[in-house]
Design an enzyme around this catalytic site. Structure first.
Site, PDB file in Angstrom:
ATOM      1  N   HIS A 272      -3.472   7.425   2.614  1.00 48.36           N
ATOM      2  CA  HIS A 272      -3.843   6.113   2.086  1.00 48.36           C
ATOM      3  C   HIS A 272      -5.224   5.743   2.629  1.00 48.36           C
ATOM      4  O   HIS A 272      -5.518   5.957   3.807  1.00 48.36           O
ATOM      5  CB  HIS A 272      -2.796   5.081   2.498  1.00 48.36           C
ATOM      6  CG  HIS A 272      -3.167   3.680   2.126  1.00 48.36           C
ATOM      7  ND1 HIS A 272      -3.526   3.337   0.843  1.00 48.36           N
ATOM      8  CD2 HIS A 272      -3.260   2.544   2.869  1.00 48.36           C
ATOM      9  CE1 HIS A 272      -3.817   2.047   0.819  1.00 48.36           C
ATOM     10  NE2 HIS A 272      -3.666   1.543   2.024  1.00 48.36           N
TER      11      HIS A 272
ATOM     12  N   CYS B  34       0.819  -1.232   0.000  1.00 42.77           N
ATOM     13  CA  CYS B  34       0.000   0.000   0.000  1.00 42.77           C
ATOM     14  C   CYS B  34       0.850   1.278   0.000  1.00 42.77           C
ATOM     15  O   CYS B  34       0.305   2.373  -0.154  1.00 42.77           O
ATOM     16  CB  CYS B  34      -0.947   0.004   1.187  1.00 42.77           C
ATOM     17  SG  CYS B  34      -2.224  -1.257   1.034  1.00 42.77           S
TER      18      CYS B  34
ATOM     19  N   ASN C 110     -10.193   0.159  -0.316  1.00 42.20           N
ATOM     20  CA  ASN C 110      -8.728   0.223  -0.339  1.00 42.20           C
ATOM     21  C   ASN C 110      -8.235  -0.343  -1.677  1.00 42.20           C
ATOM     22  O   ASN C 110      -8.301  -1.546  -1.909  1.00 42.20           O
ATOM     23  CB  ASN C 110      -8.177  -0.587   0.833  1.00 42.20           C
ATOM     24  CG  ASN C 110      -6.654  -0.537   0.913  1.00 42.20           C
ATOM     25  OD1 ASN C 110      -5.989  -0.054  -0.001  1.00 42.20           O
ATOM     26  ND2 ASN C 110      -6.113  -1.044   2.003  1.00 42.20           N
TER      27      ASN C 110
HETATM   28  O1  UT7 Z   1      -3.815  -1.009   3.496  1.00 38.64           O
HETATM   29  C1  UT7 Z   1      -2.859  -1.839   4.051  1.00 38.64           C
HETATM   30  C2  UT7 Z   1      -2.891  -1.812   5.510  1.00 38.64           C
HETATM   31  N1  UT7 Z   1      -4.115  -2.374   6.025  1.00 38.64           N
HETATM   32  C3  UT7 Z   1      -4.741  -1.735   6.966  1.00 38.64           C
HETATM   33  O2  UT7 Z   1      -4.354  -0.661   7.348  1.00 38.64           O
HETATM   34  C4  UT7 Z   1      -5.928  -2.431   7.614  1.00 38.64           C
HETATM   35  C5  UT7 Z   1      -5.812  -2.356   9.100  1.00 38.64           C
HETATM   36  N2  UT7 Z   1      -6.861  -3.041   9.812  1.00 38.64           N
HETATM   37  C6  UT7 Z   1      -8.165  -2.649   9.794  1.00 38.64           C
HETATM   38  O3  UT7 Z   1      -8.525  -1.746   9.091  1.00 38.64           O
HETATM   39  C7  UT7 Z   1      -9.116  -3.343  10.743  1.00 38.64           C
HETATM   40  O4  UT7 Z   1      -8.382  -4.146  11.617  1.00 38.64           O
HETATM   41  C8  UT7 Z   1     -10.189  -4.207  10.034  1.00 38.64           C
HETATM   42  C9  UT7 Z   1     -11.183  -3.296   9.322  1.00 38.64           C
HETATM   43  C10 UT7 Z   1      -9.540  -5.145   9.038  1.00 38.64           C
HETATM   44  C11 UT7 Z   1     -10.977  -5.005  11.073  1.00 38.64           C
HETATM   45  O5  UT7 Z   1     -11.517  -4.144  12.066  1.00 38.64           O
HETATM   46  P1  UT7 Z   1     -11.303  -4.440  13.621  1.00 38.64           P
HETATM   47  O6  UT7 Z   1     -12.051  -3.414  14.337  1.00 38.64           O
HETATM   48  O7  UT7 Z   1      -9.825  -4.533  13.865  1.00 38.64           O
HETATM   49  O8  UT7 Z   1     -12.008  -5.830  13.790  1.00 38.64           O
HETATM   50  P2  UT7 Z   1     -11.399  -7.223  14.288  1.00 38.64           P
HETATM   51  O9  UT7 Z   1     -10.577  -7.839  13.232  1.00 38.64           O
HETATM   52  O10 UT7 Z   1     -10.790  -7.025  15.641  1.00 38.64           O
HETATM   53  O11 UT7 Z   1     -12.724  -8.047  14.478  1.00 38.64           O
HETATM   54  C12 UT7 Z   1     -13.701  -7.701  15.468  1.00 38.64           C
HETATM   55  C13 UT7 Z   1     -14.863  -8.672  15.373  1.00 38.64           C
HETATM   56  C14 UT7 Z   1     -14.419 -10.132  15.364  1.00 38.64           C
HETATM   57  O12 UT7 Z   1     -15.402 -10.870  16.045  1.00 38.64           O
HETATM   58  P3  UT7 Z   1     -15.191 -11.330  17.564  1.00 38.64           P
HETATM   59  O13 UT7 Z   1     -13.938 -12.144  17.568  1.00 38.64           O
HETATM   60  O14 UT7 Z   1     -15.058 -10.053  18.344  1.00 38.64           O
HETATM   61  O15 UT7 Z   1     -16.430 -12.090  17.856  1.00 38.64           O
HETATM   62  C15 UT7 Z   1     -14.422 -10.521  13.919  1.00 38.64           C
HETATM   63  O16 UT7 Z   1     -14.600 -11.879  13.720  1.00 38.64           O
HETATM   64  O17 UT7 Z   1     -15.544  -8.492  14.127  1.00 38.64           O
HETATM   65  C16 UT7 Z   1     -15.585  -9.729  13.404  1.00 38.64           C
HETATM   66  N3  UT7 Z   1     -15.496  -9.444  11.975  1.00 38.64           N
HETATM   67  C17 UT7 Z   1     -16.555  -9.115  11.234  1.00 38.64           C
HETATM   68  N4  UT7 Z   1     -17.857  -8.984  11.519  1.00 38.64           N
HETATM   69  C18 UT7 Z   1     -18.691  -8.611  10.527  1.00 38.64           C
HETATM   70  C19 UT7 Z   1     -14.385  -9.427  11.192  1.00 38.64           C
HETATM   71  N5  UT7 Z   1     -14.714  -9.095   9.928  1.00 38.64           N
HETATM   72  C20 UT7 Z   1     -16.053  -8.886   9.927  1.00 38.64           C
HETATM   73  C21 UT7 Z   1     -16.960  -8.527   8.932  1.00 38.64           C
HETATM   74  N6  UT7 Z   1     -18.264  -8.378   9.282  1.00 38.64           N
HETATM   75  N7  UT7 Z   1     -16.596  -8.277   7.667  1.00 38.64           N
END
Ligand code: UT7
Length: 336
Positions: free
Chosen positions: A256, A116, A286
């Protein structure tokens, strides 16, 4: 003799037609619009549906839109750099194909891969070629067909990424306008947290890697998020400090587009208000190497000569950084 700076003198972009909305994703994986919107800020993304077209198609379209707007003869271009994480092929440069397709027959060309941060690194490369006096026209394209490496059964990644391309032309400037400074970094600790494991020299393609779905993007979102928030904000703050920029003197943050919350953290650290932050994550998601030039294309009409822009990015590797650049033209004047 006045020093040469490398200025952006034209912008082009391309987004494929097909729109993948949050509602459509709700039909594909266990997710919902509320979760995606509140956690990322994304509402929809564009997808290049035709399976016979790769990243080069997006790059060529973006380059052609720039050539048309600028009325530039492609034979004048000295170098074509394609920043991409999704080249058409593992071997055979995508940039070489793109350069030939657009008629840049006098140019040399190469791909640049920094996930990225690819476009950001590409800006520093293009600017160095220009500032050295070595070349006079460098076309930098950021292009990614992210849909080609995404598992649309994995809700952790499929909601984030989209396809697209943007292009900018770098040319010499004698008035001190253009590329001013860069703070670029990388840390290999990141490769366990955001990667495509198989298909490279470390783990070549095999039936096993296919069965294990190791050709798709894997992301440990939480860890990447933590690194992204602190490093992107830190890089932007450093570039401001080094160049004696304040929240009043910065006209635009060009961040970004990975996650609205990362963008907000960066803007907050810089003290820059919402109305100075470029954003299109809601519409594009993204697009990896394409986020920064797509923003420039969207905001080009609002930019004026001398405007101070701070670019910031974070990506796989890890790779990250910030660039300070002053804008070199008024679109409205150019079109008169
Ligand atoms: O561009 C290159 C660099 N990349 C980035 O900068 C991305 C960085 N990361 C992020 O933007 C975020 O971490 C994400 C958007 C990918 C995820 O958001 P988060 O707030 O960190 O969520 P998480 O991964 O901690 O997941 C929280 C909960 C989990 O459930 P439990 O374990 O709390 O029950 C996930 O399983 O949300 C669940 N979850 C979803 N729920 C509904 C994960 N993906 C989804 C989804 N829809 N699509």
């Amino acid at each position: 003799m006045s020093q040469i700076t490398a200025a952006i003198t034209a912008v082009g972009s391309y987004l494929p037609e097909h729109v993948l909305t949050n509602a459509m994703l709700e039909e594909m994986v266990d997710t919902n619009d509320e979760w995606i919107t509140s956690r990322t800020g994304i509402k929809e993304r564009r997808i290049l549906k035709d399976p016979n077209l790769g990243t080069s198609y997006l790059a060529i379209k973006a380059a052609e839109s720039l050539l048309q707007k600028k009325k530039l003869d492609p034979k004048e271009i000295d170098a074509v750099i394609v920043a991409t994480a999704t080249p058409d092929m593992m071997v055979a440069s995508t940039a070489a194909y793109v350069a030939s397709a657009i008629g840049a027959t006098e140019a040399f060309s190469f791909d640049l891969q920094a996930a990225c941060s690819g476009f950001l690194y590409g800006m520093s490369t293009a600017a160095a070629y220009i500032a050295s006096g070595m070349y006079r026209k460098v076309l930098l394209i950021g292009a990614d067909k992210m849909s080609s490496i995404i598992d649309y059964q994995d809700r952790a990644t499929c909601i984030i990424f989209g396809d697209g391309a943007g292009a900018v032309l770098f040319e010499p400037n004698q008035d001190g306008v253009g590329y001013q400074d860069a703070y670029l970094r990388s840390d290999g600790v990141g490769r366990d947290f955001l990667r495509i494991e198989a298909g490279g020299s470390l783990l070549p393609t095999s039936q096993k890697t296919l069965d294990n779905k190791q050709h798709y993007v894997y992301q440990d979102g939480k860890t990447v998020f933590k690194f992204a928030v602190s490093n992107m904000a830190d890089a932007a703050a450093r570039i401001m400090e080094r160049n004696a920029l304040t929240n009043d003197t910065v006209h635009w943050l060009v961040p970004h587009q990975a996650n609205n919350r990362i963008i907000e953290a960066t803007a907050q650290r810089m003290g820059v208000p919402e109305n100075k932050v470029m954003r299109n994550i809601e519409r594009c998601g993204n697009t990896t190497s394409a986020t920064l030039p797509l923003l420039l294309a969207d905001y080009e009409d609002q930019l004026h000569t001398g405007d101070r822009l701070v670019f910031a990015a974070f990506g796989g590797g890890f790779t990250w950084g910030a660039i300070y650049l002053t804008w070199a033209y008024d679109t409205k004047n150019e079109l008169k």
